[in-house]
Design an enzyme around this catalytic site. Structure first.
Site, short mmCIF file in Angstrom:
data_model
loop_
_atom_site.label_atom_id
_atom_site.label_comp_id
_atom_site.label_asym_id
_atom_site.label_seq_id
_atom_site.Cartn_x
_atom_site.Cartn_y
_atom_site.Cartn_z
N THR A 24 0.83 -1.19 0.00
CA THR A 24 0.00 0.00 0.00
C THR A 24 0.87 1.25 0.00
O THR A 24 2.06 1.20 0.36
CB THR A 24 -0.89 0.04 1.26
N ARG A 55 -8.94 8.31 1.40
CA ARG A 55 -9.51 7.64 2.55
C ARG A 55 -10.89 8.21 2.83
O ARG A 55 -11.10 9.42 2.74
CB ARG A 55 -8.62 7.80 3.79
N ASP A 99 -14.65 6.78 -4.26
CA ASP A 99 -14.05 5.45 -4.31
C ASP A 99 -13.80 4.93 -2.90
O ASP A 99 -13.61 3.73 -2.71
CB ASP A 99 -12.73 5.50 -5.09
N GLU A 155 -15.82 1.78 5.82
CA GLU A 155 -15.60 0.62 4.95
C GLU A 155 -15.35 -0.64 5.79
O GLU A 155 -14.71 -0.55 6.85
CB GLU A 155 -14.36 0.86 4.07
N HIS A 204 -13.26 1.33 -3.28
CA HIS A 204 -11.85 1.49 -2.92
C HIS A 204 -10.95 0.72 -3.88
O HIS A 204 -10.07 -0.04 -3.46
CB HIS A 204 -11.60 1.04 -1.48
#
Length: 379
Positions: free
Chosen positions: A67, A209, A233, A238, A255
């Site tokens: 990430t 985010r 997105d 989440e 996402h």
């Protein structure tokens, strides 16, 4: 050597198979018992790497996160315990930049407007924000940057205050990490006041985010201002977005802005490089060998000597590589039901970057910018 890897991380077998025994796990529900005897831990952003997760492990040699962000990893803990850590900054930057650019083209098409006439504020000028700026540069779109941290660090680009940009921009695209502390926290950066300060008919995109925007405030503002167009997105809470928010969003995805095959491969490959360095061994794999051939070997682009590629035709070209409408449609059908959000992420394997498509027979005075946009071998 036991390698514990998120089941949704691609190319782990190809890259790490020679280095140890690979065991795949559900990254969101990973437990301390599962991690107890691991030598290597490979995660994504859904896994919180903290004291609770590592409480039963005394043998970790490496933790890697495929990430850009690291807010899910307690790096101070790893440092105290002497566990090397690596992430993959920039691995999916191109994918996120292209995603935001395509989404803007789609909004223009949907509402009968042109992106090229818009003024775009890029909030966060790190890897992903810079990737978007390259797309906008190539297409000739006016944009300005906001990033007080980079400005104070001596970055030579010109930066603007956020509230000034909100009043200037027709389009606001968010590309910041999530932070709660320090001089410039980004948690609820866009609260009710800033959301309400958006210009009439503004477009707001969030590809970083979910909690950078106060989602409940966003629901309230949308109830008062139908003129604001939204591309989300990422979502607060989440993998469980607020159901009442989804119908208010123009383009909704789970996402996956950075989920190109190129970006996924690059992220895992960067972790492979880091582990090889830690183990003191030579790399014997290359990134290019991981990617499958694109479904088109090439595509002809025919323009007259003085012709320009129209915005509708540019969008059609982008859709050849990635049609964001497919993910939006599936999100609305599946994402709020029976783990649909995570299932979409897990099975998202069709997305490619502009570089996957080779353009042939390109002529005309305005064609070069298409290559700057990222398409391969224009000429």
């Amino acid at each position: 050597m036991k390698i514990l890897a998120d089941e949704n991380m691609p190319y782990v077998d190809a890259l790490f198979g020679d280095l140890g025994d690979i065991h795949y796990v559900n990254g969101r529900s990973l437990s301390a018992d599962e991690v107890a005897d691991a030598d290597v831990l490979l995660v994504r952003s859904v896994t919180k790497v903290n004291e609770a997760l590592l409480s039963k492990n005394q043998r970790l040699k490496f933790v890697g996160s495929a990430t850009i962000g690291t807010d899910h990893v307690d790096k101070a803990l790893l440092e105290r315990r002497g566990i090397p850590f690596a992430n993959a900054p920039g691995c999916n930057a191109t994918a996120v930049g292209e995603f935001a650019f395509i989404a803007m083209l789609e909004l223009g098409k949907r509402y009968g407007e042109t992106l090229k006439g818009k003024k775009v504020a890029i909030v966060g000028a790190g890897n992903t924000g810079t990737a978007l700026s390259r797309c906008l540069d190539a297409y000739g779109v006016d944009y300005r940057l906001c990033d007080p941290l980079l400005a104070s660090a001596g970055d030579k680009r010109r930066f603007y205050p956020l509230d000034e940009l909100i009043g200037w921009a027709d389009v606001v695209s968010l590309h910041v990490p999530i932070t709660k502390d320090g001089p410039h926290p980004t948690w609820y950066l866009f609260d009710e006041a800033r959301l309400n300060a958006l210009k009439p008919n503004a477009w707001l995109l969030n590809c970083c985010r979910g909690e950078v925007i106060d989602n409940r405030a966003l629901i309230k503002i949308k109830g008062q201002r139908a003129d604001v167009k939204l591309v989300l997105d990422v979502w607060e809470g989440e993998p469980n977005p607020m159901p009442e928010l989804v119908p208010l969003v123009d383009i909704a995805t789970p996402h996956i802005a950075g989920y190109s095959l190129e970006g996924k491969a690059r992220g895992t490959f960067m972790l492979y490089q880091s582990l090889c360095k830690i183990l003191g061994i030579s790399e014997d794999k290359t990134l290019n060998t991981l990617l499958p051939a694109f479904r088109f070997s090439s595509l002809g682009l025919e323009l007259g000597v003085n012709a320009a590629l129209s915005e509708p035709n540019l969008l059609a070209l982008c859709r050849t590589v990635y049609d964001i409408r497919d993910d939006d449609w599936q999100f609305r059908r599946d994402a709020l039901h029976n783990g649909g959000f995570d299932n979409m992420r897990k099975n998202h394997k069709h997305r490619r970057e502009f570089s996957a498509l080779k353009l042939e027979n390109a002529t005309g005075t305005e064609v070069n910018w298409v290559s700057f946009l990222g398409f391969s071998n224009v000429g």
